[in-house]
Design an enzyme around this catalytic site. Structure first.
Site, short mmCIF file in Angstrom:
data_model
loop_
_atom_site.label_atom_id
_atom_site.label_comp_id
_atom_site.label_asym_id
_atom_site.label_seq_id
_atom_site.Cartn_x
_atom_site.Cartn_y
_atom_site.Cartn_z
N CYS A 155 0.90 -1.32 0.00
CA CYS A 155 0.09 -0.03 0.00
C CYS A 155 1.04 1.32 -0.14
O CYS A 155 1.73 1.52 -0.90
CB CYS A 155 -1.19 -0.10 1.31
SG CYS A 155 -2.24 1.09 1.04
N HIS A 157 -3.74 -5.73 0.75
CA HIS A 157 -2.96 -5.90 2.11
C HIS A 157 -3.12 -7.72 2.31
O HIS A 157 -3.93 -8.34 2.82
CB HIS A 157 -3.97 -5.64 3.29
CG HIS A 157 -3.63 -4.09 3.30
ND1 HIS A 157 -2.49 -3.54 3.94
CD2 HIS A 157 -4.26 -3.07 2.82
CE1 HIS A 157 -2.57 -2.05 3.91
NE2 HIS A 157 -3.50 -1.90 3.02
N GLU A 180 -1.52 -9.40 4.45
CA GLU A 180 -1.50 -9.69 6.05
C GLU A 180 -3.07 -9.80 6.59
O GLU A 180 -2.98 -10.34 7.43
CB GLU A 180 -0.66 -8.80 6.68
CG GLU A 180 -1.37 -7.42 6.91
CD GLU A 180 -1.16 -6.29 5.65
OE1 GLU A 180 -0.67 -7.03 4.50
OE2 GLU A 180 -1.01 -5.21 5.76
#
Ligand code: XMP
Length: 516
Positions: free
Chosen positions: A80, A167, A169
């Site tokens: 990002c 993302h 994660e």
């Protein structure tokens, strides 16, 4: 040890990136995004991840990675804001989107690459961004695009730089762990050397060389962290050198103090000092309704009892051991420096004793590299039972912040009983381990009910049960109606002073987990 360095630019997900990499068995460390990257900072580092950020990369003063990063030859993955900062550093363009992109978004793979290997042709990713890459920097090629047509994955093959607009994660991101594994293990070649056994060896050496022939003092709070720290000391140091001090405030859950003490005793504790201080704490709280004032009085009394006991026991020279976790360091600003968005204050024991020990370099924090789930794993390795290891978090001020309004013994006992029934019901129904934190709150209200033929006024109890990763945000636990109703009637049947039970259906934000 092979390490993946995470440079933090203030994203709410930075800790999550670290945890995910550790779940892959690889050690991950977090440094401030603009940290100087000299050879010490890069010692053992096999690759670098740049986190997201609440900032815009093109803003003046927006933090950037040290230029030495790009000369290091290490593989870099920007997530990002991370890829946007890299894009600007390499001569590309970043612009504000007309509308922020948030939530699940489809991403279509456009080129084969080791970062995306093993993924289907399109994935449901997780986006959270207001800016995007308008023109990739020279040398970068686009590997995947989002449904809105923006570059979702990029790579500069010459310089081993990768970037993702989404993302990986976040658990909602399809294939996210695979992408992280592709980067960490496949591209960086980091060895999976991180395990609790390895940590135990490392920390044993650290503690033994610090304490030498001295003594160690640990203040036990009853929570998972200090209990694991106690078990660790008893495993590593000679038991004669380990002093465990537990102050029973009278604000603990039912049978909690006894259970913790019994466990430490069964692990071989020789110097287990328990201070019965219920009357002192209730005295200090008498007439106090304001939650912050409750916290202040409890904290102050803790400090004075702690000083008094240390003097009485004659262990003023001992090393003070604290159960600080990695997230505590990051939250209190030590990890991410000025970029930290400090969300909650750090709950460790404070006061003159701690300050003096810190000044003298006599504080030890053996859990300070661990995340909460790793502390639990370490607890298991050290032989603590699941009832301790999986115990829900409990705030330092205890039941005092779960009794709205004034705290007294009668209300503490009432709340303790009701809370014990709630927790027992959760266990019986197999729900306890699916919930991150569950507890009862005693409201300062009386409400009417019927008992036999009579109208009777009883207390009102709120149930709270949330699911969360780390307590920073939380969702309400979606009980099946039959469970919620069964729990409610178990409480009113077994604790007749409770006349009414309500369920708190607020997530965090906007509410907090505790009511005070
Ligand atoms: P909140 O209520 O802020 O809670 O959403 C987040 C987590 O922190 C715990 N908490 C505390 N822990 N001292 C503590 O040691 C405190 O004063 C305190 N206040 C909240 C809360 O139980 C939850 O796990």
């Amino acid at each position: 040890m092979d390490t993946i360095l995470i440079l933090d630019f203030g994203s709410q997900y930075t800790q999550l990136i670290g945890r995910r990499i550790r779940e892959l068995g690889v050690y991950a460390e977090i440094l401030p995004g603009d940290a100087r990257l000299g050879s010490r900072a890069l010692d053992g580092v096999r690759g670098v991840v740049l986190s997201g950020s609440p900032r815009s990369a093109y803003e003046s003063g927006a933090p950037r990675p040290d230029a030495a990063l790009y000369d290091s030859g290490l593989p870099v993955l920007g997530i990002c804001y991370g890829i946007q900062a890299m894009t600007l550093d390499a001569g590309g363009e970043v612009e504000r989107l007309p509308e922020r992109e948030y939530g699940r978004k489809t991403v279509r793979l456009a080129a084969a690459d080791p970062l995306l290997s093993g993924l289907p042709p399109s994935i449901e990713s997780w986006m959270s961004h207001g800016d995007s890459i308008a023109r990739p920097a020279p040398g970068f090629e686009v590997l995947a695009v989002s449904e809105g047509g923006i570059p979702a994955a990029l790579r500069d093959p010459g310089r081993r730089l990768w970037g993702l607009q989404f993302h990986p994660e976040v658990s909602h991101c399809e294939g996210g762990m695979r992408i992280l594994e592709n980067f960490v293990v496949g591209i960086c070649g980091a060895a999976r050397q991180w395990s609790m056994e390895a940590y135990l060896d490392q920390v044993a050496e650290r503690l033994r060389s610090a304490v030498g022939n001295g003594e160690a003092l640990l203040l036990i709070s009853g929570g998972v962290d200090s209990t694991v720290a106690g078990a660790l000391l008893l495993r590593i140091l000679s038991r004669e050198r380990v002093h465990l001090l537990y102050i029973d405030t009278g604000l603990m859950r039912k049978d909690e103090s006894l259970e913790v003490m019994d466990n430490l005793r069964s692990l071989g504790a020789r110097h287990l000092h328990m201070v019965e201080a219920e009357a002192e704490f209730l005295g200090a709280l008498s007439g106090v309704e304001d939650p912050e004032e409750k916290r202040r009085r409890i904290g102050d009394l803790f400090i004075s009892i702690q000083e008094r006991e240390v003097a009485r026991l004659g262990i003023a020279d001992a090393f003070l051991v604290q159960g600080t976790l990695y997230t505590d360091l990051i939250e209190s600003g030590k990890g991410v420096g000025s970029k930290a968005q400090v969300i909650k204050s750090h709950h460790n024991v404070r006061g003159p004793l701690v300050e003096a020990k810190r000044a003298a370099g006599r504080i030890l924090e053996p859990l300070d590299r661990l995340y909460k789930d790793e502390v639990r794993a370490l607890g298991r390795l050290l032989g603590l039972p699941e009832t301790i290891v999986r115990r829900h978090p409990f705030p330092g001020p205890g039941l005092a912040v779960r009794i709205l309004g004034e705290v007294d013994k009668e209300r503490c006992d009432l709340l303790r009983e009701a809370d014990a029934v709630f927790i027992e019901e959760l266990r019986l129904r197999g729900l306890y381990d699916r919930i991150w934190q569950a507890f009862c709150v005693l409201l300062p209200l009386r409400s009417v009910g019927v008992a036999g033929d009579e109208r009777k006024y009883g207390s009102v109890l709120a149930l709270r049960a949330v699911v969360s990763e780390d307590g920073m945000t939380a969702d309400v636990f979606p009980f099946e109606p039959k469970d919620l109703l069964g729990i409610s009637s178990a409480i009113t049947n077994r604790v007749p002073e409770i006349g009414r039970v309500v369920y708190d259906t607020s997530s965090k934000p906007p509410a907090t987990i505790e009511w005070e």
